[in-house]
Design an enzyme around this catalytic site. Structure first.
Site, mmCIF file in Angstrom:
data_model
loop_
_atom_site.group_PDB
_atom_site.id
_atom_site.type_symbol
_atom_site.label_atom_id
_atom_site.label_comp_id
_atom_site.label_asym_id
_atom_site.label_seq_id
_atom_site.Cartn_x
_atom_site.Cartn_y
_atom_site.Cartn_z
ATOM 1 N N GLY A 189 -1.767 82.384 -38.669
ATOM 2 C CA GLY A 189 -2.958 82.357 -39.507
ATOM 3 C C GLY A 189 -3.933 81.252 -39.157
ATOM 4 O O GLY A 189 -5.137 81.375 -39.389
ATOM 5 N N VAL A 193 -0.954 79.884 -29.692
ATOM 6 C CA VAL A 193 -0.353 79.040 -28.661
ATOM 7 C C VAL A 193 -0.320 79.832 -27.361
ATOM 8 O O VAL A 193 -0.062 81.048 -27.356
ATOM 9 C CB VAL A 193 1.057 78.561 -29.074
ATOM 10 C CG1 VAL A 193 1.990 79.722 -29.326
ATOM 11 C CG2 VAL A 193 1.627 77.606 -28.039
ATOM 12 N N LYS A 207 -1.469 74.617 -27.647
ATOM 13 C CA LYS A 207 -1.679 75.192 -28.982
ATOM 14 C C LYS A 207 -3.030 74.754 -29.528
ATOM 15 O O LYS A 207 -3.460 73.610 -29.320
ATOM 16 C CB LYS A 207 -0.554 74.720 -29.918
ATOM 17 C CG LYS A 207 -0.576 75.306 -31.320
ATOM 18 C CD LYS A 207 0.558 74.710 -32.158
ATOM 19 C CE LYS A 207 0.626 75.304 -33.552
ATOM 20 N NZ LYS A 207 1.236 76.643 -33.546
ATOM 21 N N GLU A 256 6.161 71.136 -25.170
ATOM 22 C CA GLU A 256 7.177 71.608 -24.245
ATOM 23 C C GLU A 256 7.210 73.137 -24.257
ATOM 24 O O GLU A 256 7.238 73.755 -25.320
ATOM 25 C CB GLU A 256 8.532 71.043 -24.675
ATOM 26 C CG GLU A 256 9.712 71.503 -23.856
ATOM 27 C CD GLU A 256 11.025 70.936 -24.363
ATOM 28 O OE1 GLU A 256 12.063 71.301 -23.800
ATOM 29 O OE2 GLU A 256 10.998 70.132 -25.335
ATOM 30 N N ASP A 302 8.187 74.047 -42.787
ATOM 31 C CA ASP A 302 7.649 75.376 -42.462
ATOM 32 C C ASP A 302 8.583 76.091 -41.493
ATOM 33 O O ASP A 302 8.135 76.811 -40.603
ATOM 34 C CB ASP A 302 6.255 75.229 -41.860
ATOM 35 C CG ASP A 302 5.502 76.556 -41.803
ATOM 36 O OD1 ASP A 302 5.674 77.380 -42.732
ATOM 37 O OD2 ASP A 302 4.767 76.778 -40.832
ATOM 38 N N ASP A 323 7.005 72.660 -33.684
ATOM 39 C CA ASP A 323 5.945 72.470 -34.677
ATOM 40 C C ASP A 323 6.355 71.522 -35.788
ATOM 41 O O ASP A 323 5.918 71.658 -36.941
ATOM 42 C CB ASP A 323 5.497 73.805 -35.283
ATOM 43 C CG ASP A 323 4.605 74.587 -34.333
ATOM 44 O OD1 ASP A 323 4.273 74.045 -33.268
ATOM 45 O OD2 ASP A 323 4.257 75.730 -34.649
#
Length: 447
Positions: A189, A193, A207, A256, A302, A323
């Site tokens: 959203g 990436v 990203k 990475e 998340d 992330d």
């Protein structure tokens, strides 16, 4: 000065009588102990439900929705939600109660309690000549319009290509100068990436995250300072974040590259589920990464199969949690807009109840629950909770327990099932609270 939303009691017996919110959060109002503001559970407040209404706050923006309360929520004297006469709370949960934007001076009434809303906006800052950030990024000279300015959300690849072109002549963007985008690895959203390579070197993941609201310079700096905490994480089961910065209205990151894709894509290739030893083995590795991050004071908040990445080795696949802190910091800075509770936000399938009711004070236990939910999904192809069509998914999180995993698949070994069910228990307290405890319990269950 930061933006804030303040609720002040102008009628009623509630103490304290002032609640100030100056960062991204959600909060419940009602008589249940998990609510904040919590309405007293006494004879003066019996008309207020245990879980009466929900506020979604991203100062200076705010929304409210009724949760199918018995006597309704009133906004400036107009009822915005209430279950029908004779309806049970469960039946009301299947109703659609829309969200309503709040404005400065609005009044919210629950029973005899009335809150007045005061909204203090952010100060207006000049955006035409932003100063550079630290060596890890820059606010580029051509700051692109964000959706609040232009009305249309830009394509992440277009933004990232502009940043890469700019990097050829802007020294602050040197860490990403020369990279070429090869393939899209995933999209969400807030951005996307890509696989990128420079001068025949090793590939990286590049990203880009795009704000849903206009971001001033201080917000940019605050977000990148928060990201810097997670940039220092180094562990074999954490996908490394190398560089971070901002330009052209977006935030960019070099990470990475994990050549095995993500857990959700592995599940898709495998037909939806994995054998118990494979699924638990990957979960054990991810838990090692979580354990390290939690020891450093970093909570992911998340976690999902999309950000459990995989690297191929001679002996199989290695799991790396990705992330770390990005989504959390992005949301906390208010850059993702009011999206957590709207119907377009998707189902919160990996979200623990504790995170919903205490959004801005999430503890490591929320990652433990989410990892157990990912393992549940990898073993069954289902989510821990049922989300019936038409029912408010946020009420599902608030009210429903996880379905015992052997109800989904009786073939799962009892010892493994017991550990997963305990990790997903939320009442009266979380069943397993640390990554180390879950890792040890799963390892023992496999013996």
């Amino acid at each position: 000065m930061t933006a804030s939303v303040t609720l002040r009691v102008v009628r009623g017996r509630l103490r304290p009588d002032t609640y100030v919110f100056d960062e991204r959060t959600t909060c419940l109002i009602g008589r249940a102990p998990v609510c904040s503001p919590q309405i007293p559970n006494d004879e003066h407040h019996r008309t207020i439900s245990r879980h009466h209404c929900l506020l979604d706050l991203n100062p200076p923006h705010a929304r409210i929705r009724d949760f199918g309360s018995l006597n309704g929520t009133y906004l400036n004297g107009r009822r915005i939600g209430r279950r029908k006469s004779g309806q049970t709370p469960e039946e009301a949960a299947a109703e659609d109660f829309p969200e309503h934007d709040l404005a400065d001076g609005d009044e919210i009434q629950l029973g005899d309690t009335v809150f007045r809303v005061t909204i203090r906006p952010k100060p207006t800052l000049r955006m035409d000549s932003p100063e550079p950030d630290d060596q890890h990024g820059a606010a580029g000279p051509g700051v692109a319009a964000t959706p609040d300015d232009a009305g249309a959300r830009p394509d992440p690849r277009v933004v990232l290509e502009r940043i890469l072109r700019l990097a050829h002549r802007d020294g602050h963007l040197a860490p990403i100068a020369g990279y070429e985008l090869l393939d899209e690895l995933g999209r969400g959203g807030n951005g996307a990436v890509y696989l990128a390579r420079r001068d025949g070197g090793s590939p990286i993941a590049l990203k880009v995250m795009l704000p849903a609201v206009a971001a001033d310079e201080e917000t940019r700096r605050r977000f990148l300072r928060e990201v810097e905490i997670t940039r220092r994480l180094r562990h074999p089961h954490i996908a490394a974040l190398y560089e971070a910065g901002t330009a052209e209205g977006g935030f960019y990151f070099t990470l990475e590259f994990c050549d095995g894709g993500s857990l959700d894509r592995l599940l898709a290739r495998a037909g939806g589920t994995l054998p118990v030893p494979d699924a638990v083995g990957l979960a054990l590795q991810a838990l090692e990464g979580l354990e390290h991050a939690h020891a450093e004071g970093v909570v992911h908040r998340d976690l999902s199969p999309q950000n459990i990445l995989l690297t191929r080795t001679g002996g199989g696949l290695v799991a790396k949690v990705a992330d770390f802190g990005l989504a959390k910091a992005f949301d906390q800075a208010g850059l993702s807009g009011l999206t957590r509770t709207g119907s377009f936000a998707g189902k919160p399938v990996y979200l623990p109840r504790q995170q919903m009711i205490n959004f801005r004070d999430a503890r490591p236990v929320v990652d433990v629950w989410a990892l157990a939910a990912c393992l549940y999904h990898a073993l069954t192809g289902d989510y821990p909770r049922d989300f019936p069509p038409g029912r408010d998914p946020w009420l599902v999180v608030l009210q429903d327990a996880a379905v015992p995993i052997r109800d989904r698949d009786p073939g799962i070994p009892a010892a493994v099932a017991d550990v997963i069910d305990e990790a997903l228990r939320e009442d009266p307290e979380p069943g397993i609270t640390t990554a180390a405890a879950l890792r040890q319990a799963l390892r023992a269950a496999l013996r």
